[in-house]
Design a protein around this motif. Structure first.
Motif, PDB file in Angstrom:
ATOM      1  N   ILE A  43       3.719  -8.037   2.897  1.00  0.00           N
ATOM      2  CA  ILE A  43       4.463  -6.932   2.206  1.00  0.00           C
ATOM      3  C   ILE A  43       2.830  -5.976   2.247  1.00  0.00           C
ATOM      4  N   ARG A  44       1.575  -6.445   2.514  1.00  0.00           N
ATOM      5  CA  ARG A  44       0.246  -4.915   2.764  1.00  0.00           C
ATOM      6  C   ARG A  44       0.631  -5.124   4.396  1.00  0.00           C
ATOM      7  N   GLU A  45       1.063  -6.166   4.999  1.00  0.00           N
ATOM      8  CA  GLU A  45       1.281  -5.707   6.902  1.00  0.00           C
ATOM      9  C   GLU A  45       2.262  -4.431   6.500  1.00  0.00           C
ATOM     10  N   SER A  46       3.287  -5.194   6.314  1.00  0.00           N
ATOM     11  CA  SER A  46       4.582  -3.608   6.126  1.00  0.00           C
ATOM     12  C   SER A  46       4.293  -2.430   5.785  1.00  0.00           C
ATOM     13  N   PHE A  47       2.832  -2.077   4.653  1.00  0.00           N
ATOM     14  CA  PHE A  47       2.676  -1.228   4.177  1.00  0.00           C
ATOM     15  C   PHE A  47       1.678  -0.615   5.254  1.00  0.00           C
ATOM     16  N   ARG A  48       0.815  -1.599   6.274  1.00  0.00           N
ATOM     17  CA  ARG A  48       0.214  -0.969   7.065  1.00  0.00           C
ATOM     18  C   ARG A  48       0.595  -0.548   8.141  1.00  0.00           C
ATOM     19  N   LEU A  49       2.175  -1.151   8.760  1.00  0.00           N
ATOM     20  CA  LEU A  49       2.259  -0.929  10.167  1.00  0.00           C
ATOM     21  C   LEU A  49       3.536   0.525   9.890  1.00  0.00           C
ATOM     22  N   HIS A  50       3.941   0.616   8.589  1.00  0.00           N
ATOM     23  CA  HIS A  50       5.496   0.802   8.601  1.00  0.00           C
ATOM     24  C   HIS A  50       5.061   2.273   7.550  1.00  0.00           C
ATOM     25  N   PRO A  51       4.817   2.984   7.642  1.00  0.00           N
ATOM     26  CA  PRO A  51       4.748   4.308   6.681  1.00  0.00           C
ATOM     27  C   PRO A  51       5.506   4.506   6.230  1.00  0.00           C
ATOM     28  N   PHE A  52       6.563   4.910   5.056  1.00  0.00           N
ATOM     29  CA  PHE A  52       7.455   5.701   4.616  1.00  0.00           C
ATOM     30  C   PHE A  52       7.058   7.276   5.871  1.00  0.00           C
ATOM     31  N   SER A  53       6.059   7.758   5.295  1.00  0.00           N
ATOM     32  CA  SER A  53       5.573   8.895   5.875  1.00  0.00           C
ATOM     33  C   SER A  53       4.126   9.058   6.798  1.00  0.00           C
ATOM     34  N   PRO A  54       4.001   9.758   7.468  1.00  0.00           N
ATOM     35  CA  PRO A  54       2.761  10.128   8.704  1.00  0.00           C
ATOM     36  C   PRO A  54       1.885  10.440   7.554  1.00  0.00           C
ATOM     37  N   PHE A  55       1.147  11.043   6.973  1.00  0.00           N
ATOM     38  CA  PHE A  55       0.753  11.274   6.137  1.00  0.00           C
ATOM     39  C   PHE A  55       0.262  11.084   4.649  1.00  0.00           C
ATOM     40  N   ASN A  56      -0.602  11.245   3.694  1.00  0.00           N
ATOM     41  CA  ASN A  56      -0.342  11.191   2.112  1.00  0.00           C
ATOM     42  C   ASN A  56      -0.156  13.085   2.098  1.00  0.00           C
ATOM     43  N   VAL A  57      -0.334  12.839   0.966  1.00  0.00           N
ATOM     44  CA  VAL A  57      -0.415  14.407   0.646  1.00  0.00           C
ATOM     45  C   VAL A  57      -1.538  14.833   0.509  1.00  0.00           C
ATOM     46  N   PRO A  58      -1.779  16.130   0.595  1.00  0.00           N
ATOM     47  CA  PRO A  58      -2.318  16.986   0.965  1.00  0.00           C
ATOM     48  C   PRO A  58      -3.888  16.867   0.158  1.00  0.00           C
ATOM     49  N   HIS A  59      -5.113  16.867   0.360  1.00  0.00           N
ATOM     50  CA  HIS A  59      -5.832  16.990  -0.176  1.00  0.00           C
ATOM     51  C   HIS A  59      -6.762  18.624   0.061  1.00  0.00           C
ATOM     52  N   VAL A  60      -6.779  19.507  -1.171  1.00  0.00           N
ATOM     53  CA  VAL A  60      -7.345  20.982  -0.459  1.00  0.00           C
ATOM     54  C   VAL A  60      -8.628  20.829  -1.474  1.00  0.00           C
ATOM     55  N   SER A  61      -9.454  21.274  -0.139  1.00  0.00           N
ATOM     56  CA  SER A  61     -11.101  21.433  -0.313  1.00  0.00           C
ATOM     57  C   SER A  61     -10.631  22.700  -1.345  1.00  0.00           C
TER      58      SER A  61
END
Length: 520
Positions: free
Chosen positions: A372-390
């Motif tokens: 499952i770790r390898e699946s998360f690493r190689l095949h994320p559902f979305s390309p980016f995480n939710v934005p972190h705004v400064s």
């Protein structure tokens, strides 16, 4: 007259932009406030022309192409007049953003879609920093996703895992290929629905435990929102265009949210009324907990609108990553028979065939966790995480990050970074066993790939997310032997460029591998 007025406005904006831009560049060379590398922006519109000229590529791929072009693991792409997008594909830099400067990058971006989904920023995940976010996060940490509450509801989650086996067992009798995507999404949806509402169906439901039309529509609506919330919409970056939904994202999100609300809100409103009328006096699920919370004056801590927004938030957070990771893991395992053999052997050794795997067994299933770790690493559902705004100007790794910048940790860039991962496109669970990171479960505190991130905006539901994902995966492998249909000799993983999920839903044949009495 109108043309003259517009020309004057554009001229003024150009002057203001030139003044602001001079902070970062002087005589064509970077000033002391050096931004991360990236394409030189146009006045007023930034890099929007370049983004729009690559319509054959999804925006996330264009961003990664920019990073490749500049040979960098951090870039700066200005969209519109003043929005700096900072994609990051370095685990070391990611830690600097979310660990060293966690207090600076703790806010969220303001967008039409995020505001609509969060009911005016009333929930947790999409809300900017502020008192409302602190209030909702505190409730989740102390009341909803804490260990006592999760332990209290373990029976509901286990029951869903039992129903999953029984449903698939029934499907094996007709010998047809089984739609894995439908099954895993239905499971994730029903688990969180049981925990929130103490029910698994919105309507009459099905006797065999499978998804009804209402649940499938609800799941599709959740996934549609996840794909479009905070997406790169032109209207978000040019103030004059904000009221025009040029990309159609606002319309898509509103339509999906209507499906969710039509199903959820009658249940919420009826339950609130039951508490007011004294018909309910004991909290039995998450909805009860949210309704029964009181402030220091003995009045309801949450409004009904806050409850509705938070319920949607919890469902959005529970369906995408677990279902996508398990579907991809099964696909990859079937492509490498030796891996699936090792996974099944571990289940037989640790659990056996005379009882079903339980949540308490998850820490002992090291090889399945590695898969499952390898699946998360190689095949994320979305390309980016939710934005972190400064929330202020800051220097990170020598680069100037202006206030209001949107930092996007690249799930793809981190998980497939060739500097970090040997042969990054190869599915290899063994790598997590060799480097010792398996002790973290499916979390990755070093941010070499992303499951739950970290910092004040890290996922609060790490334990729940782990249990949902691992129980689903373990029960599927323990209960059945899986194989590709004869007409599908191999799985074509990468035939599409615009989606990170499998190009088509995974269809597999299943043969029960336990005594038939175990499925009932």
């Amino acid at each position: 007259m109108a043309i003259t007025f517009i020309a004057i406005i554009l001229f003024i904006f150009s002057i203001l932009y030139a003044i602001k831009f001079s902070q970062y560049y002087h005589n064509g060379t970077p000033s002391i406030r050096r931004l991360p590398p990236g394409p030189k922006p146009w006045p007023l519109i930034g890099c929007l022309p370049a983004m729009l000229s690559n319509k054959n590529l999804p925006t996330y791929q264009w961003i990664h192409e920019v990073m490749k072009q500049f040979n960098t693991e951090i870039a700066c792409i200005r969209l519109g007049s003043n929005t700096h997008i900072i994609p990051v594909a370095s685990p070391e830099l990611s830690l600097e953003f979310l660990n060293t400067h966690d207090s600076v990058f703790g806010s969220r971006s303001i967008s039409m879609t995020a505001e609509i989904v969060s009911n005016g920023y009333l929930s947790t995940v999409l809300s900017p920093m502020g008192e409302q976010w602190k209030k909702m996060r505190k409730i989740l940490v102390s009341q909803v996703l804490n260990l006592p509450t999760l332990h209290q509801m373990v029976g509901q989650r286990t029951d869903e895992a039992d129903i999953l086996l029984r449903y698939i067992f029934g499907l094996t009798r007709n010998g047809e290929a089984i739609n894995i995507r439908s099954i895993v999404r239905h499971y994730c949806g029903t688990v969180i629905r049981r925990m929130i509402f103490s029910r698994r169906y919105y309507g009459k439901g099905r006797e065999d435990g499978g998804p009804s039309l209402e649940e499938e529509d609800h799941n599709q609506a959740l996934l549609s929102i996840l794909r479009h919330v905070n997406a790169f919409s032109i209207s978000e970056f040019i103030p004059l265009l904000k009221k025009f939904d040029l990309d159609g994202h606002e319309k898509i999100v509103k339509r999906a949210l209507k499906v969710i609300r039509n199903n959820d809100e009658p249940i919420i409103e009826e339950r609130v009324q039951d508490w007011r009328d004294g018909k309910k006096k004991k909290a039995e699920d998450i909805l009860d907990i949210l309704i029964s919370l009181k402030n220091e004056n003995g009045k309801s801590l949450l409004s009904i609108e806050e409850i509705k927004a938070q319920v949607t938030d919890l469902q959005l957070a529970s369906i995408d990553n677990p279902s996508n990771a398990v579907e991809w893991a099964l696909a990859e395992l079937l492509n490498q028979p030796k891996i699936i053999q090792k996974a099944v052997e571990e289940l037989d050794k640790v659990i056996g065939r005379d009882r079903l795997v339980q949540e308490c067994d998850i820490p002992n299933l090291m090889y399945l966790t590695a898969c499952i770790r390898e699946s998360f690493r190689l095949h994320p559902f979305s390309p980016f995480n939710v934005p972190h705004v400064s929330n202020s100007d800051v220097f990170v790794a020598g680069y100037f990050i202006p206030r209001g910048s949107q930092v996007l940790l690249s799930r793809l860039g981190l998980g497939r970074n060739p500097r970090i991962w040997e042969d990054p496109m190869r599915f290899d669970p063994e790598r997590h066993l060799k480097d010792g990171t398996i002790k973290f479960g499916i979390s990755e505190p070093s941010l070499r790939f992303i499951t739950f991130t970290r910092g004040r905006r890290g996922c609060i539901g790490t334990s729940l997310g782990t249990n949902i994902t691992m129980m689903l995966f373990a029960r599927l492998l323990q209960g059945f032997s899986w194989s590709l249909p004869p007409e599908t000799p191999e799985i074509n993983y990468y035939s599409r460029t615009d989606e990170l999920s499998l190009p088509k839903p995974l269809h597999l044949h299943a043969v029960p591998r336990l005594s038939h009495v175990m499925y009932y």
